[in-house]
Design an enzyme around this catalytic site. Sequence first.
Site, PDB file in Angstrom:
ATOM      1  N   ASP B  15       0.863  -1.182   0.000  1.00  0.00           N
ATOM      2  CA  ASP B  15       0.000   0.000   0.000  1.00  0.00           C
ATOM      3  C   ASP B  15       0.900   1.232   0.000  1.00  0.00           C
ATOM      4  O   ASP B  15       2.082   1.157   0.296  1.00  0.00           O
ATOM      5  CB  ASP B  15      -0.886  -0.012   1.248  1.00  0.00           C
ATOM      6  N   SER B  16       0.291   2.393  -0.309  1.00  0.00           N
ATOM      7  CA  SER B  16       1.029   3.661  -0.238  1.00  0.00           C
ATOM      8  C   SER B  16       1.474   3.978   1.188  1.00  0.00           C
ATOM      9  O   SER B  16       2.405   4.740   1.386  1.00  0.00           O
ATOM     10  CB  SER B  16       0.136   4.793  -0.734  1.00  0.00           C
ATOM     11  N   TYR B  47      -0.512   8.357  -2.433  1.00  0.00           N
ATOM     12  CA  TYR B  47      -0.469   8.122  -3.872  1.00  0.00           C
ATOM     13  C   TYR B  47      -1.627   8.837  -4.587  1.00  0.00           C
ATOM     14  O   TYR B  47      -1.562   9.057  -5.798  1.00  0.00           O
ATOM     15  CB  TYR B  47      -0.599   6.626  -4.178  1.00  0.00           C
ATOM     16  N   GLY B  48      -2.679   9.149  -3.842  1.00  0.00           N
ATOM     17  CA  GLY B  48      -3.973   9.522  -4.433  1.00  0.00           C
ATOM     18  C   GLY B  48      -3.965  10.752  -5.313  1.00  0.00           C
ATOM     19  O   GLY B  48      -4.844  10.935  -6.145  1.00  0.00           O
ATOM     20  N   CYS B  78      -3.751  -1.047  -2.184  1.00  0.00           N
ATOM     21  CA  CYS B  78      -3.992   0.388  -2.393  1.00  0.00           C
ATOM     22  C   CYS B  78      -4.933   0.560  -3.584  1.00  0.00           C
ATOM     23  O   CYS B  78      -4.657   0.042  -4.673  1.00  0.00           O
ATOM     24  CB  CYS B  78      -2.652   1.059  -2.683  1.00  0.00           C
ATOM     25  N   THR B  80      -5.561   3.301  -5.295  1.00  0.00           N
ATOM     26  CA  THR B  80      -4.973   4.136  -6.348  1.00  0.00           C
ATOM     27  C   THR B  80      -4.034   3.307  -7.217  1.00  0.00           C
ATOM     28  O   THR B  80      -4.099   3.368  -8.448  1.00  0.00           O
ATOM     29  CB  THR B  80      -4.231   5.337  -5.734  1.00  0.00           C
ATOM     30  N   GLU B 157      -5.918  10.621   9.550  1.00  0.00           N
ATOM     31  CA  GLU B 157      -4.549  10.658  10.078  1.00  0.00           C
ATOM     32  C   GLU B 157      -4.390  11.709  11.178  1.00  0.00           C
ATOM     33  O   GLU B 157      -3.509  11.606  12.025  1.00  0.00           O
ATOM     34  CB  GLU B 157      -3.549  10.857   8.935  1.00  0.00           C
ATOM     35  N   CYS B 189     -10.999   3.533  -0.787  1.00  0.00           N
ATOM     36  CA  CYS B 189      -9.669   3.950  -0.307  1.00  0.00           C
ATOM     37  C   CYS B 189      -9.503   3.294   1.061  1.00  0.00           C
ATOM     38  O   CYS B 189     -10.460   3.273   1.851  1.00  0.00           O
ATOM     39  CB  CYS B 189      -9.610   5.478  -0.197  1.00  0.00           C
ATOM     40  N   THR B 190      -8.328   2.752   1.320  1.00  0.00           N
ATOM     41  CA  THR B 190      -8.160   1.921   2.526  1.00  0.00           C
ATOM     42  C   THR B 190      -8.481   2.654   3.830  1.00  0.00           C
ATOM     43  O   THR B 190      -8.813   2.022   4.820  1.00  0.00           O
ATOM     44  CB  THR B 190      -6.714   1.381   2.629  1.00  0.00           C
ATOM     45  N   HIS B 191      -8.346   3.985   3.821  1.00  0.00           N
ATOM     46  CA  HIS B 191      -8.631   4.712   5.065  1.00  0.00           C
ATOM     47  C   HIS B 191     -10.132   4.842   5.344  1.00  0.00           C
ATOM     48  O   HIS B 191     -10.529   5.063   6.481  1.00  0.00           O
ATOM     49  CB  HIS B 191      -8.061   6.135   5.000  1.00  0.00           C
TER      50      HIS B 191
END
Lengths: 276, 276
Positions: B15-16, B47-48, B78, B80, B157, B189-191
């Site tokens: 992942d990024s 990366y987005g 990821c 992206t 974050e 998106c993973t978040h």
Amino acid sequence: MTKIEQAYAPIGVFDSGVGGLTVAREIMRQLPNERIVYFGDTARVPYGNKSKETIIRFSRQIIRFLKAKGVKALVVACNTASALALEEIQPKLDLPIIGVLKPGAKAAAEATKNGKIGVIATEGTIASQLYTKVIQTHAPRAQVFGKACPLFVSLVEEGWSNDPVTLQVAHRYLEPLTESGIDTLILGCTHYPLLTGIIRQVTGDKVTLINPAYETTRGLHKMLKEHGLLNDGAYLPEGDVHQFYVSDAADKFKKLANYILPYDIDTTQLIHIEEY
Amino acid sequence: MTKIEQAYAPIGVFDSGVGGLTVAREIMRQLPNERIVYFGDTARVPYGNKSKETIIRFSRQIIRFLKAKGVKALVVACNTASALALEEIQPKLDLPIIGVLKPGAKAAAEATKNGKIGVIATEGTIASQLYTKVIQTHAPRAQVFGKACPLFVSLVEEGWSNDPVTLQVAHRYLEPLTESGIDTLILGCTHYPLLTGIIRQVTGDKVTLINPAYETTRGLHKMLKEHGLLNDGAYLPEGDVHQFYVSDAADKFKKLANYILPYDIDTTQLIHIEEY
């Protein structure tokens, strides 16, 4: 290269992305005879939440690239790199170099009347405590209140520089500082001057806002003069006066760059910075 | 290496940053016999907002690193990178690989009743239009409404996953989708699964939320089985079952990693990914 030829060489300016163009713009304004080679590390932006070791490594690669472009002096237009990498890099460097942190800190120490100074910056810059240290070399009794504002960069890049959400975030970040009674606030990240309107709404008119780009360019002028490297304007180079390089050429960065600089930088060149 | 030995090799997941640990967590849950080598590109995150060319270059470096670690299969955790790099990389690759995008798109196409599907993701993923294309291969008449939500990652974050500011931002981003009448929403998106509470407040209970991590792990299971690479659990490796690598070891990422994974990943190792 003779000293006179050397004075006609360009100045290397770098940042984690395009925010440092606010510093380049100030150099163009104050030192119109100087040429700039700008590098924005848009493939690895942002620097603000990354470790000291990484920022030093990235800065060394960029300086190798800029030296290969024949620059006569270096400007670290990124607060995070100025805070985390400059002290480490400077001793072994054979070129004059200036970061944005020390000039901003000095200007704040001179501007404050009540000795209470706020600093807003990235997490990396705040954690380094370098603004506090430098301010206190100029004003030993100054109290420094630091606050990391990581969302500000994302909000500017989202185009929400003048948005109610951003105002609310600004209140959250800045109220602890205004409640501490600061009379001076350092905008310690290149994106933050683009939020001056919102920041001013929270701090009111009685807090002096310090934009390090202005002070850094004054410091650059002095540094070039001392080293006999100031361009007297007698030599006009062929082709483009300024050169712009980035490590990622996403449209997003071009848009923000064109918003900061007064002309179109469509001639931006892409390079692979990790090869330097 | 025999086929049986190969089945005991680990799975490479990248992942990024650390967001892809939500996918690693799902693999640990659904496929407890499998070992993972995880790489998070924390030095170059996010990366987005970067270009296709850059994401392909970064993904290739990471795959070279993971192959050097002897992985038997790859998971692009990821969104992206799944959207911008996977199609380019897959044809020349000698390992089975799966991204998070296609399984999530398929699940959404199967879940929708009214044929109106929302996708929230990074700017890069939305601009690629790949979610739309893949959804329409499964449900040709589906209408897909994409929306880039770049602030969501920064808000997670910052630790504001359950904050009034984040709710306000979510309203701004999601209301155009709910007004379009979607009954299914892909958290692309993973978040974003970490914002489920807030997203649910805006969409209400009638919209099905699709978390690609779950679907991707089901797809991984199938892929390993087809290639005879599933670990039957007969072999127990010595030492740590899973390995974690990052390109920057800032405390910030460790904290988020420990928040996502149910155990302490203090043994995370730092590598210089640009050397691969």
